[in-house]
Design a protein around this motif. Structure first.
Motif, mmCIF file in Angstrom:
data_model
loop_
_atom_site.group_PDB
_atom_site.id
_atom_site.type_symbol
_atom_site.label_atom_id
_atom_site.label_comp_id
_atom_site.label_asym_id
_atom_site.label_seq_id
_atom_site.Cartn_x
_atom_site.Cartn_y
_atom_site.Cartn_z
ATOM 1 N N GLY A 2 39.229 31.615 44.027
ATOM 2 C CA GLY A 2 40.219 32.695 44.007
ATOM 3 C C GLY A 2 39.656 33.990 44.612
ATOM 4 N N ALA B 9 41.586 28.125 42.156
ATOM 5 C CA ALA B 9 42.550 29.351 41.975
ATOM 6 C C ALA B 9 42.561 29.655 43.560
ATOM 7 N N LYS C 188 45.047 32.404 45.028
ATOM 8 C CA LYS C 188 45.488 33.151 44.013
ATOM 9 C C LYS C 188 44.692 34.202 43.636
ATOM 10 N N TYR D 80 46.840 34.501 38.888
ATOM 11 C CA TYR D 80 47.999 34.922 39.513
ATOM 12 C C TYR D 80 48.350 34.525 40.869
ATOM 13 N N ASP D 81 49.613 33.736 40.954
ATOM 14 C CA ASP D 81 50.118 33.340 42.315
ATOM 15 C C ASP D 81 50.943 34.299 42.813
ATOM 16 N N ASP E 162 50.074 32.144 36.665
ATOM 17 C CA ASP E 162 49.577 30.535 36.816
ATOM 18 C C ASP E 162 49.249 30.152 35.377
#
Length: 461
Positions: free
Chosen positions: A8, A46, A49, A395-396, A427
């Motif tokens: 991520g 992730a 994201k 978080y997307d 997410d």
């Protein structure tokens, strides 16, 4: 139990870097370059994201008494809704009633919250009855992990404190290092304007805005800053909504005074035009301070960029339209003051990133890191670092959603942001290492949340 969040973009106030985050039980144990840690009990991908510290909403009112009713969200429903929106810590307000003690009030709020919270929580104390006993109990509260005290220059006869009472409490805050939080509106003048409007037959919800002009928020903010300067107390102005108030805060901060302020999403996105919606629809938007003319919004965004506004909280105080807001039909002064929002703060502030109003780092700073530092929770909360609690949001930014009362999880029958199309969506949410929200829905428990005993503000000179 080891959980690996891999590939991520890990966010902090300084921006984002591609990294992996390793969680062991309830704590973060490593933030590494991708691929360093190869195995874990649970692996969360992730890719594409953001990975950021869980949000901290430093201003909520759950099960709050107001005007003969109570805010609709309980500690159970409110903390679940917060988790759905990427908030993993709330700081709620324990409300001292006239003639009661701070310590009995604190006990009462512990009883409400204990075993009923899906995420971790702390308390501020509302001081509405300033006397020798109250001042002594402020010291005891600080020792019990409640290091901030809210006072009101509004609501005469309910929460209102005179300048002299505020001065006495500020002196005690100076002695103890505690933070005074201020609802800064000139309540005495406002009551006169309200009485005049009602006498003239002006009863619609929009009158709530007309009778609480921004100049009276600016005046009260300046007065609170002066009292804080005289006493040497730190001051935190809650739910700042107006350019005049922001100007006073900026001037004090430029002079080196320990003055801080928050704003709320409703003041960034909504306006008095919502209060003026036809019929009784505007009652949904009655809160104090009121929604302002749209011209104030650009100033508030600028204040967030310059750090004259340090924190974004929600002032989440939900009252249902049916049977609660409707108490004010025919008399706007009887509409319960408050709006729902704890579920949508992170999403709404992300729209500021999308629009170029704030950076990714500032998003994290205003929603998580600064509230942690401001209210004595850092580095346990507000940062992704070894040793910190594993409060983590994946978080997307590519996802899309439309906000609606039909899909939100707050216990209120309307959305203040009905139909808002949002870029980005939570997410996965971890609270102290436990996945509480994911594609599987809410997987946490109402007994998971712990009370947080807070230290003093880390920003004091």
């Amino acid at each position: 139990m080891r959980t690996l969040i891999k590939d991520g973009t890990v966010l902090s106030p300084s921006g984002g870097v591609r990294a992996d985050v390793l969680v062991t039980d309830e704590r973060i144990t490593a933030v590494t370059e991708p691929g360093v840690v190869e195995t874990a009990d649970t692996v969360l991908d992730a890719t594409g994201k953001y990975v950021l510290p869980g949000g901290i909403d430093a201003h909520t009112h759950l099960e709050m008494p107001f005007g003969g009713t109570f805010s609709a969200d309980t500690f159970e429903t409110g903390t679940k809704a917060a988790a759905w929106g990427g908030t993993t810590t709330i700081i709620d307000f324990a409300v001292q009633a006239k003639g009661t003690s701070l310590l009995s009030t604190l006990d009462k709020w512990h009883e409400k919250a204990d075993g009923n919270c899906a995420i971790d929580y702390g308390f501020h104390m509302i001081v509405s009855d300033v006397n020798d006993g109250t001042l002594k109990e402020m010291e005891t509260c600080v020792g019990a992990g409640v290091s901030s005290f809210k006072m009101f220059m509004a609501y005469p006869g309910v929460f209102y404190s005179t300048d002299g009472e505020i001065l006495r409490a500020m002196r005690k805050a100076t002695e103890t290092g505690a933070m005074i939080m201020m609802h800064a509106e000139n309540g005495i003048a406002i009551d006169e304007l309200v009485a005049a409007a009602l006498a003239a037959g002006h009863t619609d919800p929009v009158q709530h805005g007309y009778t609480r002009p921004s100049a009276l928020e600016g005046e009260a903010t300046s007065r609170a800053i002066t009292l804080a300067r005289v006493t040497g107390a730190p001051l935190y102005v809650v739910h700042l909504s107006a350019a005049e108030a922001l100007s006073a805060v900026a001037e004090a901060r430029d002079a080196g005074q320990n003055v801080f302020a928050e704003t709320c999403p409703q003041y960034l996105y909504l306006s008095i035009e919502d209060l003026a919606k036809p019929g009784f629809e505007g009652a949904k938007y009655v809160a104090s301070p009121p929604l302002r003319e749209k011209r104030h919004q650009a100033d508030l965004w600028r204040g967030l960029r310059t750090n004259d506004l340090s924190v974004v909280s929600t002032d989440h105080c939900p009252f249902c339209f049916k049977d609660q807001k409707e108490l004010g039909r025919g008399d706007f002064s009887k509409i319960p003051n408050g709006m729902p929002g704890v579920e949508h703060r992170m999403d709404l502030l992300h729209q500021g990133v999308v629009a170029g109003e704030i950076s990714l780092g500032r998003w994290v700073e205003t929603c998580s890191t600064t509230p942690a530092r401001m209210f004595g929770l850092y580095p346990r909360k507000g940062v992704l670092a070894p040793g910190s609690d594993a409060d983590i949001v994946i978080y997307d930014p590519a996802a899309r959603q439309t906000l609606s009362a039909e899909t939100h999880h707050m216990a209120v029958d309307y959305s203040a942001y009905e139909g808002f199309e949002i870029a980005g969506k939570v997410d996965t949410v971890l609270s102290r290492g436990k996945i509480v929200v994911s594609s599987a829905g809410f997987t946490g428990s109402t007994s998971h949340g712990n009370f947080l005993s807070r230290e003093l503000c880390q920003y004091l000179n």
